[in-house]
Design a protein around this motif. Structure first.
Motif, PDB file in Angstrom:
ATOM      1  N   UNK A 631       1.007  -1.255  -0.019  1.00  0.00           N
ATOM      2  CA  UNK A 631      -0.068  -0.078   0.096  1.00  0.00           C
ATOM      3  C   UNK A 631       0.854   1.465   0.146  1.00  0.00           C
ATOM      4  N   UNK A 632       1.873   1.160   1.015  1.00  0.00           N
ATOM      5  CA  UNK A 632       2.455   2.719   0.975  1.00  0.00           C
ATOM      6  C   UNK A 632       3.651   2.730  -0.220  1.00  0.00           C
ATOM      7  N   UNK A 633       4.144   1.850  -0.594  1.00  0.00           N
ATOM      8  CA  UNK A 633       4.998   1.831  -1.606  1.00  0.00           C
ATOM      9  C   UNK A 633       4.517   2.033  -3.173  1.00  0.00           C
ATOM     10  N   UNK A 634       3.428   1.404  -3.219  1.00  0.00           N
ATOM     11  CA  UNK A 634       2.863   1.167  -4.485  1.00  0.00           C
ATOM     12  C   UNK A 634       1.360   1.548  -4.729  1.00  0.00           C
ATOM     13  N   UNK A 635       0.759   1.936  -3.555  1.00  0.00           N
ATOM     14  CA  UNK A 635      -0.756   2.057  -3.852  1.00  0.00           C
ATOM     15  C   UNK A 635      -1.393   0.648  -4.115  1.00  0.00           C
ATOM     16  N   UNK A 636      -0.770  -0.435  -3.951  1.00  0.00           N
ATOM     17  CA  UNK A 636      -1.257  -1.615  -4.562  1.00  0.00           C
ATOM     18  C   UNK A 636      -2.116  -2.207  -3.351  1.00  0.00           C
ATOM     19  N   UNK A 637      -3.210  -2.873  -3.507  1.00  0.00           N
ATOM     20  CA  UNK A 637      -4.077  -3.435  -2.467  1.00  0.00           C
ATOM     21  C   UNK A 637      -4.428  -4.844  -3.323  1.00  0.00           C
ATOM     22  N   UNK A 638      -4.505  -5.906  -2.330  1.00  0.00           N
ATOM     23  CA  UNK A 638      -4.894  -7.321  -2.628  1.00  0.00           C
ATOM     24  C   UNK A 638      -6.097  -7.538  -2.171  1.00  0.00           C
ATOM     25  N   UNK A 640      -6.696 -10.170   0.591  1.00  0.00           N
ATOM     26  CA  UNK A 640      -5.832 -11.132   1.343  1.00  0.00           C
ATOM     27  C   UNK A 640      -6.620 -11.778   2.469  1.00  0.00           C
ATOM     28  N   UNK A 641      -7.950 -12.357   1.898  1.00  0.00           N
ATOM     29  CA  UNK A 641      -8.582 -13.080   2.910  1.00  0.00           C
ATOM     30  C   UNK A 641      -7.933 -14.499   3.037  1.00  0.00           C
ATOM     31  N   UNK A 642      -8.493 -15.486   4.026  1.00  0.00           N
ATOM     32  CA  UNK A 642      -7.650 -16.838   4.288  1.00  0.00           C
ATOM     33  C   UNK A 642      -7.510 -17.591   3.052  1.00  0.00           C
ATOM     34  N   UNK A 643      -8.330 -17.779   2.128  1.00  0.00           N
ATOM     35  CA  UNK A 643      -8.148 -18.738   1.247  1.00  0.00           C
ATOM     36  C   UNK A 643      -7.379 -18.085   0.097  1.00  0.00           C
ATOM     37  N   UNK A 644      -7.123 -16.718   0.007  1.00  0.00           N
ATOM     38  CA  UNK A 644      -6.317 -16.223  -0.856  1.00  0.00           C
ATOM     39  C   UNK A 644      -4.983 -16.206  -0.768  1.00  0.00           C
ATOM     40  N   UNK A 645      -4.477 -16.631   0.420  1.00  0.00           N
ATOM     41  CA  UNK A 645      -3.212 -16.910   0.707  1.00  0.00           C
ATOM     42  C   UNK A 645      -2.608 -18.073   1.492  1.00  0.00           C
ATOM     43  N   UNK A 646      -1.462 -18.530   0.964  1.00  0.00           N
ATOM     44  CA  UNK A 646      -0.871 -19.959   1.396  1.00  0.00           C
ATOM     45  C   UNK A 646       0.248 -19.472   2.330  1.00  0.00           C
ATOM     46  N   UNK A 647       0.245 -19.972   3.534  1.00  0.00           N
ATOM     47  CA  UNK A 647       1.536 -19.862   4.412  1.00  0.00           C
ATOM     48  C   UNK A 647       2.459 -20.836   4.295  1.00  0.00           C
ATOM     49  N   UNK A 648       3.729 -20.543   4.494  1.00  0.00           N
ATOM     50  CA  UNK A 648       4.911 -21.525   4.709  1.00  0.00           C
ATOM     51  C   UNK A 648       5.232 -21.509   6.104  1.00  0.00           C
ATOM     52  N   UNK A 649       5.265 -22.813   6.613  1.00  0.00           N
ATOM     53  CA  UNK A 649       5.617 -23.080   8.046  1.00  0.00           C
ATOM     54  C   UNK A 649       6.941 -23.805   8.149  1.00  0.00           C
ATOM     55  N   UNK A 650       7.758 -23.314   9.278  1.00  0.00           N
ATOM     56  CA  UNK A 650       9.028 -24.180   9.509  1.00  0.00           C
ATOM     57  C   UNK A 650       8.768 -24.426  10.891  1.00  0.00           C
ATOM     58  N   UNK A 651       8.973 -25.786  11.579  1.00  0.00           N
ATOM     59  CA  UNK A 651       8.478 -26.078  12.791  1.00  0.00           C
ATOM     60  C   UNK A 651       7.372 -25.444  13.245  1.00  0.00           C
ATOM     61  N   UNK A 652       6.410 -25.425  12.123  1.00  0.00           N
ATOM     62  CA  UNK A 652       5.000 -24.966  12.901  1.00  0.00           C
ATOM     63  C   UNK A 652       4.948 -23.450  12.953  1.00  0.00           C
ATOM     64  N   UNK A 662      -4.657 -13.068  -8.341  1.00  0.00           N
ATOM     65  CA  UNK A 662      -4.513 -11.764  -8.552  1.00  0.00           C
ATOM     66  C   UNK A 662      -5.213 -11.007  -9.340  1.00  0.00           C
ATOM     67  N   UNK A 663      -5.640 -11.650 -10.530  1.00  0.00           N
ATOM     68  CA  UNK A 663      -6.303 -10.978 -11.740  1.00  0.00           C
ATOM     69  C   UNK A 663      -7.381 -10.279 -11.363  1.00  0.00           C
ATOM     70  N   UNK A 664      -8.354 -10.755 -10.804  1.00  0.00           N
ATOM     71  CA  UNK A 664      -9.554 -10.553 -10.386  1.00  0.00           C
ATOM     72  C   UNK A 664      -9.477  -9.445  -9.102  1.00  0.00           C
ATOM     73  N   UNK A 665      -8.616  -9.669  -8.335  1.00  0.00           N
ATOM     74  CA  UNK A 665      -9.087  -8.899  -6.936  1.00  0.00           C
ATOM     75  C   UNK A 665      -7.705  -8.170  -6.232  1.00  0.00           C
ATOM     76  N   UNK A 666      -6.978  -7.294  -7.399  1.00  0.00           N
ATOM     77  CA  UNK A 666      -6.153  -6.349  -6.812  1.00  0.00           C
ATOM     78  C   UNK A 666      -6.532  -5.156  -7.284  1.00  0.00           C
ATOM     79  N   UNK A 667      -6.039  -4.047  -6.827  1.00  0.00           N
ATOM     80  CA  UNK A 667      -6.271  -2.442  -7.397  1.00  0.00           C
ATOM     81  C   UNK A 667      -5.031  -1.764  -7.101  1.00  0.00           C
ATOM     82  N   UNK A 668      -4.778  -0.931  -8.075  1.00  0.00           N
ATOM     83  CA  UNK A 668      -3.762   0.242  -7.796  1.00  0.00           C
ATOM     84  C   UNK A 668      -4.634   1.433  -7.438  1.00  0.00           C
TER      85      UNK A 668
END
Length: 798
Positions: A631-638, A640-652, A662-668
């Motif tokens: 937002x601050x650097x590019x005025x770029x908004x996603x 970002x609800x739970x199903x639109x993000x995948x988390x990487x975990x290490x040791x949980x 991305x294509x349907x749900x971003x805005x500048x």
């Protein structure tokens, strides 16, 4: 044919051996390959079948007369077929032999028998496909197979014959007029459940019991009261402040008493209502009555202001959500302990809540009970996408950087499949060069393309090619599929014309034409930014999109859901980017509780080497901080609800995130220079709406739910949770003084922000709650919310 009574029963060798011997050795049964068998040979063969748990033999009667022999088997346990790459879980092998006629052949008899046999095979809900391998020379049975919907895959050398391996997915079956087929169980299957392989072929509704529905009702009523209170559509009043008891009175029909709901709850930051489900009591005229989510909505209809014409649609989505809730309680009760180290597709299928804010979130209007079990993501079932050839000059294929048509199809269609598709087109007298290959959902082919677009199919502008070979698993978004056969290959997202959560789930060919270019631009921005790389924040590009526009609906002036029914896109898989020792999960898992009430996020924190506060810091570093930076650097908004993000975990512990869709749900939301083909994502938003990309989509949409779970489980008080969120935002600003103007403009630490409401959108229009071309104008606000990360202007906490 409708007057024939067809029954199927297990073979009884003591009774049936002479009959079977006469049938299988008859000259007309040459393809059964038992021409020279003695009576003892036949006895040994069928005794072995009776002893084999993976092979069965049945005698079929027509009007009481023995008429046919049926064998079914599990191909995975057949030594001749088990290694074939085309086979998949849910396959059932089948052989059928109609008795040689004593006199003149009876017209229609073989067809009636054949369909009765398929009824029998598909009566078992676990059977996804019927597999046959007739001799390639058996032209009559091959023609009958194709007429019933079988797809011929390829020739396979087997002992004594060259077979034509053919498959019939459940959804491809060409049905005759419906008629019952009676089946008599034997000892091997006497305990088969109702609706299973030895029932009457009806889908099982074993989840629709009073006990399970009561639990589903209680959960949904609690959620409805909580979210409608959060959106200020209703206002419970305190009945006992000491015990945290609240009361909600609903209006009744004129002359009839309304209902009262009494419950205990805590109201947390962002007006999040944490209701004790077990405490809810509903009374009418002083008498306690069962909880009923549909009745609650009907009681509140005057204040919810659902249009009269659309209220039944909303109630249908409520009913479907309840049905799904009961099904999950019966069939998807996966303990959290089993998910701590699970594969991310196991986690995906174990999610039971759906969207945390929407009340009617499992509508799926259009799915039958069989469809639900075959295609709903929570069933964990896999499917094979179907493919159509779409005439090239009526279809647009858009490709991202580094992608070509040849490369895309070579990768997405395994060896031999593309050759089969090409041969099918050539066999119809068509030039394969005139077509593009387009994946479609099996339901979409059967219910929409073959019906609503029948003229397009008939004139060969669309040609059905049958299923591919790869097994795909539906994701929570229901029309997006992960490739289970080849996990490094792309996700596929298809149009699916069911009504779900305020939309018909189509895909617009026109809107998606720019999707790969938009994704390329976002990926370039994200991957080049050192801050985002340091946070472990990446995007999964949508690398190709395809849509057909040759139908009559595209010749009309106005837009409609009918123009969004034949399209698909391909998205990168995260699997190739995982580091050794990393676990992948949908971020929606952080909001998941199992049927016993245990939270997965709590289990992960307890299994990790850090405390809850540091775990939340790690999560927000790879989730909240990158979104603030974009937002601050590019005025770029996603989105970002739970199903639109995948988390990487290490040791949980979270170490990074993949943003998708991305294509349907971003805005500048600023004047950042954009390539011409990406310009459509630029939005003109009021200043007080721009910050809602964090305030609504992150704080209200995700963080308030996780904060409530950690507080309720005693891991982290909500005040500490929000202090860490504030700390994350402040630390980013301190690390980036060059963005001070943008930080001030967005003012994420302001005292209050506009309260944007999701359920109000769906209640206003249950068919299309948002105009995707102008989402800001579609928003509905209910005043403002106190910002839980706010600071006063002296620098302290608000």
């Amino acid at each position: 044919m409708s007057t024939r009574a067809i029954t199927i029963e297990p073979v009884d060798l003591d009774r049936d051996l002479p009959l079977l011997h006469a049938w299988v050795t008859h000259p007309r049964s040459v393809f059964w390959m038992m021409q020279d068998a003695s009576l003892d040979d036949v006895q040994r063969a069928y005794a072995a079948i009776a002893a084999d748990p993976h092979h069965d033999a049945f005698l079929g009667r027509v009007d009481g007369r023995p008429t046919f022999l049926l064998e079914t088997y599990d191909p995975a346990h057949d030594e001749q077929l088990a290694e074939l790459p085309e086979l998949a879980p849910g396959d059932l092998g089948m052989h059928v032999l109609v008795a040689p006629p004593a006199d003149e052949p009876e017209p229609g008899l073989t067809t009636a028998v054949f369909h009765a046999v398929l009824d029998h095979c598909f009566a078992d809900p676990s059977v996804r496909r019927v597999v046959v391998e007739p001799d390639v020379r058996n032209a009559k049975i091959r023609a009958k197979n194709v007429a019933a919907g079988f797809t011929e895959l390829r020739e396979v050398p087997l002992p004594g014959k060259t077979a034509m391996l053919s498959v019939l997915p459940r959804e491809d079956r060409v049905h005759p007029d419906p008629r019952p087929v009676a089946v008599v169980p034997d000892e091997k299957h006497r305990d088969a459940p109702e609706g299973g392989a030895f029932g009457q072929g009806l889908p099982s509704a074993d989840h629709l019991t009073p006990e399970l529905m009561e639990r589903a009702q209680r959960h949904l009523v609690a959620k409805a009261i909580a979210e409608l209170s959060h959106e200020r559509l209703i206002a419970p009043v305190v009945e006992d402040e000491r015990t945290g008891t609240w009361r909600l009175d609903t209006g009744g029909e004129p002359g009839e008493p309304g209902a009262s709901y009494v419950f205990t709850a805590r109201v947390l930051p962002l007006e999040h209502w944490a209701i004790d489900e077990a405490s809810i009591r509903r009374t009418v005229a002083g008498r306690e009555v069962p909880l009923d989510a549909q009745e609650l909505i009907a009681e509140l209809a005057p204040v919810l202001e659902v249009p009269d014409a659309l209220l039944p649609v909303y109630l249908e989505e409520i009913a479907a959500t309840l049905a799904a809730g009961a099904w999950k309680l019966r069939h998807r009760d996966v303990p959290v302990a089993d998910l701590i180290d699970a594969d991310f597709q196991e986690i995906e299928a174990a999610m039971t809540e759906g969207h945390p804010g929407f009340i009617a979130n499992n509508g799926r209007i259009g799915f039958s009970l069989d469809d639900y079990r075959a295609y709903a993501p929570e069933t964990g079932a896999t499917l094979r996408l179907h493919w159509v050839a779409a005439r090239r000059d009526l279809t647009r294929l858009s490709l991202g950087e580094g992608e070509t048509e040849q490369r895309l199809y070579d990768a997405e269609l395994p060896p031999g499949v593309r050759d089969r598709f090409t041969a099918q087109l050539t066999g119809l007298g068509l030039d394969p060069a005139d077509y593009l290959f387009l994946p479609v959902h099996p339901w979409q082919w059967q219910h929409k393309l073959a019906i609503t677009f029948a003229p397009d199919v008939a004139r060969r502008d669309l040609v059905h090619l049958g299923p591919g070979l790869d097994e795909h698993q539906p994701q929570q978004s229901i029309r997006t599929f992960f490739n289970r056969s080849r996990p490094r290959r792309h996700y596929v997202k298809t149009a699916l014309a069911i009504q779900n959560m305020g939309f018909v789930r189509g895909l617009s060919p026109a809107y998606m034409a720019a999707t790969p270019a938009i994704n390329d631009w976002v990926a370039e921005v994200v991957h080049a930014d050192p801050e985002l790389r340091d946070c472990g924040f990446e995007v999964l590009r949508e690398v190709a999109a395809i849509g057909y526009t040759g139908d009559a609906f595209h010749r009309l002036a106005g837009t409609s859901p009918y123009r969004k029914m034949i399209a698909a896109l391909w998205r990168e898989s995260p699997v190739p980017r995982l580091a050794e020792g990393e676990q992948l999960t949908t971020m929606a898992a952080l909001l998941h509780r199992d049927a016993a009430g245990d939270a997965l996020v709590t289990a992960w924190i307890k299994a990790s080497p850090v405390d809850a506060a540091d775990w939340v810091r790690a999560w927000l570093r790879c989730y909240l901080r990158p979104l603030v930076h974009c937002l601050a650097a590019y005025d770029l908004a996603f989105m970002p609800h739970g199903e639109n993000l995948l988390l990487r975990l290490r040791d949980h512990v979270p170490t990074g995130a993949f943003m998708k869709d991305i294509g349907e749900e971003i805005a500048v939301m600023g004047d950042l220079p954009l390539p011409a083909e990406v310009e459509r994502v630029r939005g003109d938003f009021p200043d007080d709406v721009k910050a809602l990309a964090v305030h609504t989509d992150v704080f209200d949409g995700v963080l308030r739910h996780v904060a409530a779970i950690l507080d309720a489980d005693g891991l982290l008080p909500v005040e500490e949770f929000w202090a860490i969120a504030r700390e994350t935002i402040v630390a980013h600003a301190a690390d980036h003084p060059e963005l001070a103007d943008a930080v001030a403009r967005y003012d994420l630490l302001r005292p209050r922000f506009k309260h944007s409401c999701l359920n109000r959108l769906q209640l206003r229009n249950t068919l299309q709650m948002v105009d995707l071309s102008d989402q800001a104008e579609s928003l509905i606000f209910a005043g403002t919310l106190a910002n839980p990360v706010a600071v006063d202007r002296a620098g302290g906490s608000a």
